[in-house]
Structure formats: structure tokens, C-alpha cells
Enzyme design. Sequence first.
Site, PDB file in Angstrom:
ATOM      1  N   GLY A 159       0.790  -1.292   0.108  1.00 57.61           N
ATOM      2  CA  GLY A 159       0.049   0.042  -0.093  1.00 57.61           C
ATOM      3  C   GLY A 159       0.893   1.200  -0.129  1.00 57.61           C
ATOM      4  N   THR A 163       3.905  -0.226  -6.788  1.00 59.40           N
ATOM      5  CA  THR A 163       3.627  -0.401  -8.150  1.00 59.40           C
ATOM      6  C   THR A 163       3.424   0.965  -8.798  1.00 59.40           C
ATOM      7  OG1 THR A 163       2.469  -2.386  -7.372  1.00 59.40           O
ATOM      8  CG2 THR A 163       1.936  -1.711  -9.557  1.00 59.40           C
ATOM      9  N   SER A 213       0.347  -5.814  -5.058  1.00 62.60           N
ATOM     10  CA  SER A 213       0.842  -6.868  -5.755  1.00 62.60           C
ATOM     11  C   SER A 213       1.247  -8.138  -4.903  1.00 62.60           C
ATOM     12  CB  SER A 213       2.335  -6.278  -6.341  1.00 62.60           C
ATOM     13  OG  SER A 213       1.939  -5.211  -7.104  1.00 62.60           O
ATOM     14  N   GLY A 437       6.668  -5.729   0.164  1.00 60.56           N
ATOM     15  CA  GLY A 437       7.088  -5.221   1.424  1.00 60.56           C
ATOM     16  C   GLY A 437       7.165  -6.284   2.746  1.00 60.56           C
ATOM     17  N   GLU A 439       5.565  -7.972   5.712  1.00 61.09           N
ATOM     18  CA  GLU A 439       4.386  -8.172   6.082  1.00 61.09           C
ATOM     19  C   GLU A 439       4.357  -8.870   7.497  1.00 61.09           C
ATOM     20  OE1 GLU A 439       2.306 -10.312   3.151  1.00 61.09           O
ATOM     21  OE2 GLU A 439       2.123  -8.840   1.773  1.00 61.09           O
TER      22      GLU A 439
END
Length: 1444
Positions: A159, A163, A213, A437, A439
Site C-alpha cells: 500500500g 507499483t 501486488s 514489502g 508483512e
Amino acid sequence: MGTPVNIIVGSHVWIEDPEVSWIDGQVLKINGKDAEIETTDGKKVVAKLSKIYPKDMEAPPGGVDDMTKLSYLHEPGVLQNLKARYELNEIYTYTGNILIAINPFQRLPHIYGAHMMQQYKGAPFGELSPHVFAVADVAYRAMIIEGKSNSILVSGESGAGKTETTKMLMQYLAFLGGRAGTEGRTVEQQVLESNPVLEAFGNAKTVRNNNSSRFGKFVEIQFDKSGRISGAAIRTYLLERSRVCQINDPERNYHCFYLLCAAPQEEVEKYKLGNPRSFHYLNQSKCYELADISDAREYLATRRAMDIVGISQKDQEAIFRVVAAILHIGNIDFTKGKDVDSSVPKDDKSKFHLKTTAELLMCDADALEDALCKRVMITPEEVIKRSLDPQSALVSRDGLAKTIYSRLFDWLVDKINNSIGQDPKSKSLIGVLDIYGFESFKANSFEQFCINFTNEKLQQHFNQHVFKMEQEEYTKEQINWSYIEFVDNQDVLDLIEKKPGGIIALLDEACMFPKSTHETFANKLYQTFKNHKRFIKPKLSRTDFTIAHYAGEVLYQSDQFLDKNKDYVVPEHQDLLSASKCPFVSGLFPPLPEETSKSSKFSSIGSRFKLQLQQLMETLNSTEPHYIRCVKPNNLLKPAIFENNNIMQQLRCGGVLEAIRISCAGYPTRRAFFEFINRFGLLAPEVMEANCDEKTGCQKILENMGLKGYQIGKTKVFLRAGQMAELDARRSQVLSNAAKVIQRRVRTHQARKHYLALRKQTIYVQSRWRGRLAYKLYNHLRREAAAVKIQKNVRRYEARKAYKELHVSTLTLQTALRAIAARKEFRFKKKTKAAIIIQARWRCHKAAIYYKRLKKGTVITQCRWRGRIARRELRKLKMAARETGALQEAKDKLEKRVEELTWRLQLEKGLKTNLEESKAQEIAKLQNSLQEMQSKFEETNALLIKERENTKKVVEEAPPVIQETKVIVEDTQKIDTLTAEVESLKTSLESEKQRADDFERKYNEAQDCSEERGTKLEDTEKKARQLQESLTRLEEKITNLESENQVLRQQAVSMAPNKFLSGRSRSIIQRTESGHIVAESKTPLSTQEMHSTSMHRREPSDGLDDKPQKSLNEKQQENQELLIRCIAQHLGFAGNRPIAACIIYKCLLHWRSFEVERTSVFDRIIQTIGHAIETQDNNDVLAYWLSNASTLLLLLQRTLKASGAAGMAPQRRRSSSATLFGRMTQSFRGTPTGVNLSLINGATSRGVDTLRQVEAKYPALLFKQQLTAYVEKIYGMIRDNLKKEISPLLGLCIQAPRTSRASLVKGSSRSVANTEAQRALIAHWQGIVKSLGNFLNTLKANHVPPFLVRKVFTQIFSFINVQLFNSLLLRRECCSFSNGEYVKAGLAELEHWCYKATDEYAGSAWDELKHIRQAIGFLVIHQKPKKTLDEISHDLCPSVCTGP
């Protein structure tokens, strides 16, 4: 970070706050190491001086673009700077060479676009505001100048906008290296358009991001020598396969599933989809739509992107068919089967989705069910098929779905790479890394483990390039430097990937053992890493474990680690999908090579991912890295919200704060000696003149400048922050002074040059001015002369103009006058012409009146002359009539003759009746006697047989001869007695036989007599019929005579001469006057007399000369010409009756052409019909002439009878009945159904039965035979045309299309035409039905007799039967169940057509297909092996099985 120095009472400082991370305030008082601070929100807080940081009160309100420029570089200063810039929508900020990008969660079009790209193109780094374009430009310029590959690492949590940042980077690189004016799709366009495709199939909504993604992506953009993009490649890492089958609320599955459900209606129906809520893989979460995003529009955008990247329409259809199949797979549920630990589809819904999945994947439904519910175990002794319980079947179902989706995603990536193309000659590239990223969720599985492992690797790479490389560089150059402590994560990487004791190695080892579970795997981890500081065992769980990552601790659940780590396809799934009839699906699952299938080497997701990550790191290490750290300002995903705690955590995880500190504390600027001297040698010219080494020269330059704090290494000069700018300022000053000297010299030279040029120009201007004065004088004189000339021309012009106006007026007046005169003349001519026309009409009228009067007078004269002749004949008749008994006597004779004939007829009828009665009585008597004889004969035979049996019994019961002599004698006597009785019986039998022969002879004689009497009876009947015909003719003659007598009497009474002419003379006179063959006679007397005279007596006509006969022939020729021209046109129909046939028949009958010996009208009619159908391929024209020819043939058959050939008629009928149209002409004796001939006699109440028969001569009979031949010819042409039309379609109807055969086989037995796809399968059959329907409509429109229509369709259906049956026998591939279902569907279409056509036109055509129907019925029957030969030959295929 900086130290808290110079903090006194009143200082403005930053202190930690649990809510907003850092809050500013003012120091109220200091107590030792503690300080009391009043915050801006009014609270008073006590904090330690070591945790207090000073606040820069002179900092710009909008912040600084590079945080290395901050006066106080610490956490609160960085956070405040980012917040100030974010509030101004300045989302980009530098930290040295690192770009920090904060996601604005809104569109900011003013900072993007072509104008911004143009500004950053070639601009030095740091000159313009921070931007992602600046980083891309630095990487591109470094690649072009240094010739070395570069990479841009975009990192951040989900978020954060990775992308979108990657898209911007590729757009800018495409702007720099794209080709302008190229045709087709360029490489940069395909790279940019590949993003929507990969996002549709690899992105999904998560808790933190609506477009997260779920895979890693590394885009390599290749450049040629000129800096243009020449190729590209996309690498993907670790697609989250488990999301296909399992999602948590409020997340969503991959976008492509929702896009397909929102596709156009025809595609939704094609794939049998519906609302996403109806699919198990989508309804696990209640989130089905995204705010402000239309799935329908995104679907179309994805299809357009597929077109751009080079995916064909056929492959696109196959891709979405596979996606739809995955959705249907998820709706297949299982329940317990009949066997133990077995499973079957739960209900009809599951079976429907199973069948739909098989249709979409183009595989067998039963095989798919077996692949989901069963497993094959191969042992050295045998192959064992083991059933799965429902839970295992569900696991198998989900595994199949995940495998298909993973293969589909890999195919898309390979297709995009192949479509874009790579440049093997490229020496440099720019790689853009967009990867997930860090998580940490409530439930973390194998995917989060791999994602965090990737981030550990990237963090180590970041550490090496920002921290370690910095310190190693200082050590290498042997400069004074104190090492900076930083957190190294190599121990975490060893914990995960080290061999053989890492977590991945232990996971692979557990996966290789069949009996391993997640519990044994967790216990192995506990035992192996119990002393590892990064590995933590939870207290309340036996299967979970915790790893202390660089960004924090993460708790992992090992429940599905083993299943998700296995990287192999179930053999049953592999075999099923490899055998798919869809090339796309079978291409996703290519057959495994033998060595691979035989090898037992284990493959896992973790090992493969570790290898990919290692290759990625090697690629990154071989390039010059550039870093972009993406930051998510809030977890609500909304704009204008800045969460301090969240951002600080992301900055710590990204190492941004550490990079800031090391950049400012070290030597951020370094230059090689050679480069330094070349750049700054002009600051110390004596160094350049002296022959000293480079290091000494650098030392002297720096000493001359008075700088302090720098370091000189072995090969480079290291400068503190700001020293490079100071040197550049000194260099610019020196260059400025030199430029001033040069400018002074140049300006002197330019001033001298300007003076000389000015002097030269002055002299030139003076000469020009003197010339100007002379020119003015000359010009004045010239203007005076010109004025005179102008006045002359103006006066001439005005005079010319006045003349032209007068001339135009004159011409106008003349034109008007001449027009008036012309109109007067025209009106006069018009009146004259009208008068001439009126005079011509009047004269014509007068001539016509004169002609009519002359004709009337002529007629009156002729009538009076004929009346005079008639009066002469009347006198003669009166004289003959005076004998009163003559006429009465003739009448009495006729009456007596009639009575005599009547009596004879009654006598013949009575004789016939008596003869029949006597014949019947005699036959009855003979039959009775014969029956009596037969009964007696049978009784005699029975007695004889009985006696013989008794004799045999007696002989058998007789005792042996040896016992007593007396007994033998008695037996001998009995035998003699019996022998005598037998002889008597034989004698009686012979007599009975003789009597039977006599009776038989008498019967034969009686039968012969009966036959003779029957012959006589037939002769009598013939004679009676002849007498009846004679009587009828006599009655007609009597009627005619009585009518003539009555007319003569009336004429005699009225004394009108013209009424007493004979019928024959009257007819001749009328033919002479009117020119027609038969006058419109209004008395039945003249017509009957004419007919009887021409048919029987043929008496020569009296009073006729040659001239009227000649005019009669000419009139006949004209009438024939008129008839031929008339029938050559399309006359149409009147009340379902062909007008042409009726006109031909009435004309021939009226002209008596059937009764003449020689005539040409028949040949001309036949030629006209032949020319009309000679080259006609139009069924409409052929049907028109078939209707006319058949109707005319019917009329001839009903009218004509052969004269003098009564004995020949039966023979001709027998010979003609052998052919089709011979039987047809026989059927003409009765009016066929649908043939209405009421037009023939001019009245609707009278039909064919009232037509009078005419004795036809040879031309008429020949005409009938020729007409029959033409009817057969037209019939054959129509039939052959229809065969030619349907023959190409029949070749396509025997075998179903391969691409759609599976769907037809599965769906035809339940509903053949439910969907558009199934209707498309029987298009060829519908083409045949359409041809038959059009043909039938043509025949109906032309009113062809129904019995001919029935015959045509019977032969056509027989042709279809033969063609299909022969094709079925001769082509082995056609003898299959699918083809049987396909042909059966087509036969159903034909049967429906026969039902709509009704029996009146179809007849028994459907019965002609019995062979192909029985053969197809045998093909589609189930359980053929259970059918016996008798059942097949007698019940299923009685017509096909003709053998014994």
C-alpha cells in the site's frame, strides 16, 4: 542522530509521545538529567535530557527537499520535514541519494506528465525538486556515460505505492529511450501495457491495500548503444497461490476473477458464470467490489492491454476460459461414496460445475472426477487405485486450482517476455525492482515467511551498499574513520537459508518424508534452534514459531508449510490436463520427460524461491543501485492523513534514518586524484606547472583553499559535506575572473571593429542621401508626366464605361423584343399544331363513322342477299313440309328404334343376371360335391390306416410258433381273414379314388364351362356398353333433331329468312365474318351439330370457296403467334391454377388441333417450353413450368383418346406405367389432390370430370408423349439442383467439429439447443433444412401438384440417407458417440421440418432415412456390449442388418 547539546531553559525541543511519536515543546526547568517541558497541547512532561532533541526554529515552513541539509538531523526533524512537505502535496524528499516517496492516495496530475519529464530530462541531480523522474534520469545518464548497468530498488510495505512508482519509472525511461514515429507497438509501450495484465492476474485487495501486488517483479529494460530501448524482460517471484482457494474478510481474490464476472453478458453466458457471490473461491469474503473502480471497464482495459502486448484473441479466450474453469472447480463439493474412504460429487450442482469445468478445460468429465477423487499408487508388483475421502478430495480440488492458476500466471509472464523481446546485443540495462514489502499479520503462513525472507535479503543489500560499502571504502583508502555500529541481519539470513541447518533446508527434508506433519516439522525447528537468539518458541502453541526480523518479531503458523512448499503436480492432474483437447490447456501442462518422471529428486517452492532470490541479488550486485523508499502515511488508505508512528516504523525498517546519519557524519563526496586535479587544478596553477605526483598536487590544492577535515586516501580525495560546494564556488570564482579578462579583450576588439564599420557606413549614407535628393527631383518630374497619363486613361475609361452601359442596355432591349416575338411565334405554332391534331382526330372520326356505316350497309346487303337465298330455300322447304306425315314419320321411326334398343338392352341385362345366377349355383353345387368327396376320401384313408395299425398290433401280440401247433393254425386263419379284409378295403379304396377322379373331372368341366360363360358374360357386357354408347348418341341425335325441328317451326312461323340456315352454313358464315375458328355461338344446336359433323360424318361443306379458306389459315397462324408470345411470358396463377396451361388447353380445344392430321402448333409449344428451361438454374422458373406442364398433361390425359387404337391402349398403359411419369399419367385419370381445373370450362362448379373426350390424332398423341418427357426433364432438373445445393453441406454434417465436440457430447442428450455454442454446432444441418424450406416454398408458390412435391422430397431424403450411410461406413473416424449425437441432432432437425411440412408435401420422406436413423441409434446407445446380436439385428437395426 545527533546529541542533545546546548539545551537550556526556554529552548524548543522534541520529546517522545506515545500517540504522535514526537511532540514539540519548551523547556521550563532542568533538574539534573531531567527536564520539565510544556508541550504545545498544554501538557507538562518530565523527560530525560538524553532523549530530548533540539528543534530548529529557523527551518523553512515548507521543509527542505534534501534532509541532509537539515540543521538538526534526527528522527523528529526528519518526521517534521516529511509532514510539512506532505501537507503541501510535496510527496518526494531526498536523503542523500535515497528518494523517499509518500503515497498521497490521490491523483496529482500536476507533478507528472510530459512537461515534467521534459524538465527533468538531463537536469543535474538535486537541481530540481525531488522526483522519481530525477532518480530515473540519474540512472539513465549514468548508464549512458559510464556504460554500466543500473538498478532502481523500489521498496516499502503493501500500500506504500511501489507499483505506481514502478509505472512512473518505466514511463520516464520510455520517454528517454523510446522511439519516436515507429510503427506498431514499441518495446516501451508493451512494457507499460504489461502492467495492467500482470495487475489483473497478480494483484488483489488486502487489508492494507486495494491493489496489492501478490508477487515480486523485476523489470529489466535493455538499451542499445544509442540509448534507445531495445528489449525488456520481466521476472516474477513467489506468486501467492493459496489466495486462489482461501481469502480472509475483507480481502478479495485476484482481480481477474471479478473482472470476468463483470464481463459483457454474452461472455458471462458463454462461460456459465454469474454473480461473484455464487462462487466458493470468491464468497469467503464479503468484499466483492472496490470503491470508485468499475470491474467492467477494467475488464475491457485488460483485454486492450492483452492486445497491445501481443496476446491473440484465441489465447485471450483460452485464458479466460481457464479462469472460469477455476471458479467452477471451487464449487465442486464432495460427500462420502458407497465404498469406505471414497468420495463422489455431493449433488447436482456439484455435478453441473464438474461438467462445466470439463467443458471449459476440454477434458473428459469422468476423468476429471477420477483425478479429484482417486490416486494411483505404483508399486513394483502392481498399480493400485486408491480412493480419497471427501476432505482429501477437497484438498485435491484446491491443489488443482492453485496449480492451474500458477501455470497460467507463468505462461502470461513468458508470453509478455516473448512478445516484448530481448536484445542479445544489449550491453547495458536498467532494472526496476517492485517487490512486496515486509508483512506481519495476525495469521502468517508460508507466503509471509518467503516475503520477509526476501526483505531480509534486500535489507542486507541496502546495508552493504549504504553502510558496509561506505566503511569498507574508508578502510580501503586508509583514512582516519571511526566505525559506525548498525544492526546486521546476516544471522537471520543464516537462520533461514543456511545449509544444511536452515529453516528452508529442514522444511525440504520434512517434505521428502511422507509421514512428516507440521507438528514434527515444528518440533524439529524447536530442537535445532532452541538457542538461537533470532528464533523464539511461543509458550501457548506447539506448532507456531517466531522469528525476530530486522523490522520486528513475526509469529508464523506452520500448519500449511509442508503443503505449500511442495512444488510438484499430482500425476493424475498432469495426465488429465496434458490430454486436454484445448492446445492452450495442454500447453500449460506439457508431458514430463522420462528422466524427470523417473527421477526421485525433490523440488520445493522454498528452494526454487531461494535460487531465484540468489539470482536477483547477483543481478543487483552487478548493477549500480538507486533506492526509492515508499512510505504509506496511514492504514486507512485515505489522503491528507499523516500517522507519525506508522511512518517512523517504516523509516526504521527501511534504514532511512541510518543512511541519513552516515551520509552526514562521513565523507559524502569522493573523487579520484586525476579527476580532482582536472577539475580543481586551476585553483593552484603552480601545482599544474610543477612536475609533482597527483596525490601531492591534491594536497597542495586543498591546503591553498584552507579546507579542514578532509581526508586523502590512496587513490581518492574524501571531502566533508559542503566542502565540494566550497571548492566549486572557488573554482567558479577563478573561472569568472578569467572570463572577465577574456571579455575585456573581446569587447575592445569589438568596439574597434564597430568604429571602423560605423565610419564606413557614414560615408555610404552620405552618398546615398545625395542620390536620394536627385531621385526625389526625378521622381517629381516623373509624377507630373504620370498624372497627365492617368487623366488621359481615366477619361478614356469613363467614356468606355458609358459606351458599354449603353451597349448593354441596347442588347437587353433587343433581347426582350426578340423574346416577345419568339413567344408569339411559338404560341402560333403551338395553336397550329393543336389545330392539325384536332383536324386529324376529326377526319379520323369521320372516316371511322364512314367505315362503320359502310360495314353496316355491307352487312345489311349481305343479310338481304342471304335472306333472298334463304327465302328461296324456304319455299322449297314449305313445299316439302306440305307433306305433313314426312316429319312425323321420321320421328316415329326414331322413337321405335329407341324403344327397340331399350328393349334389347333390358334383355341383355336380364340374360346377364340369369347367367350370373346360374353360374353361381353351379359353382356352389360343384364345391359341395367336391367337399363331400374329400370327406369320404379322408374317412377311407383313416379306416385303412386304423386297420393297418390293428394288424400290426395283432401280429406283434401273437405268441411264438414253437409253443403249440394249434395256435399257429389259428393265427394263420386270422392272418388270412385280415388279408381278405385288407383286399376288400383296397378294392373299396380304389373305387373311392375312381369316384373322386370322376368328381374332379366333373369339377374341371364345370369350371371350364364357368370360364366360357364368364367370357361370354364379358362379351355381353362389352356389347351392352356399346349399345349404351349407341343409345346415348342416338339420344343426342334425337335431342338435336327435336331442337332443330323446333327452331325450324319457329322460323317458319316468324318467316325470318336468316333464322332458317343450317348449323354448318351458319358456322361457316360466322367464321368468314369474324376470322375466328369457332364463333361465339349462342345456340346449342349449332355447336353440337358442328361437333358431331366433324367427329363422325365429316361431310363436305357446301357453298365454300378457296378464298375464305385461305383467310382462315392466315388467321390461325396469327392466333398461334399470339398464343406463343403469350405463354412465353410469366402469366402467373389465378386461384391456384396455372394460367398458361389453361390458355394452351382452351386454345387447342377451341381450334380442334387435337383432331387434325397435320399441325405445327404442338411443335411450337414444345419449343417454347424447351427454350424457357434450356439454361435455367433458377428453381422458381423450373417450378413454374413444371406446374404448367403437369397441369396441361393432366388435361390431355383426361381429354384425349386414341382413335382406331382401342386394342393398343392397354398395352401402352402397361409400358408407360413402368416409369415414374407413366404411373403419374395413370393417376391423372382421377384429379390429384390440390389440382384445381375449374378454369378450363369457365365455371367453378365444373371440374375435370365434365371435360368431353376427343379422339386424338397422331400429332396430339405425340405432343402428349413429348410433354410427358419434358415434365420428367424439368422434374429431374429441379431435383438435381436441390442435390447440388445440399451436397456440400452433407459432407460437413457427418462429423462434428473437433473444437466443440466435447461440449456437444455432454450437452446434446439433455438440451441440444440451449446455448449459442450448441446452436452453432448444427449450423450445417440448419443450412440443409433452410434449403429444403426454401425449395418447398418455391414449389408451393408455383402451385406444383402435391404428389410431385412428395416424390421429389422422397428421392431427396433417399439421397441424404445413402450419402450419410455410405460416409458413416467408409470413414472410421465418424463412427463415434460424439458424431452419433451430432448426426442425431441433425436428423431431429429434418424430422421437425417434415412435421412442419405436413404429410401433404413431405409424404413418406422421413421413412427413407431409416438406414441412417437405425445406424445412428446404434452409435448413441449406451452399454453396447450388453446387447446381443439378435437384439441388434431385429430390434435396433432391422433395416441395416440384411444378412442372416
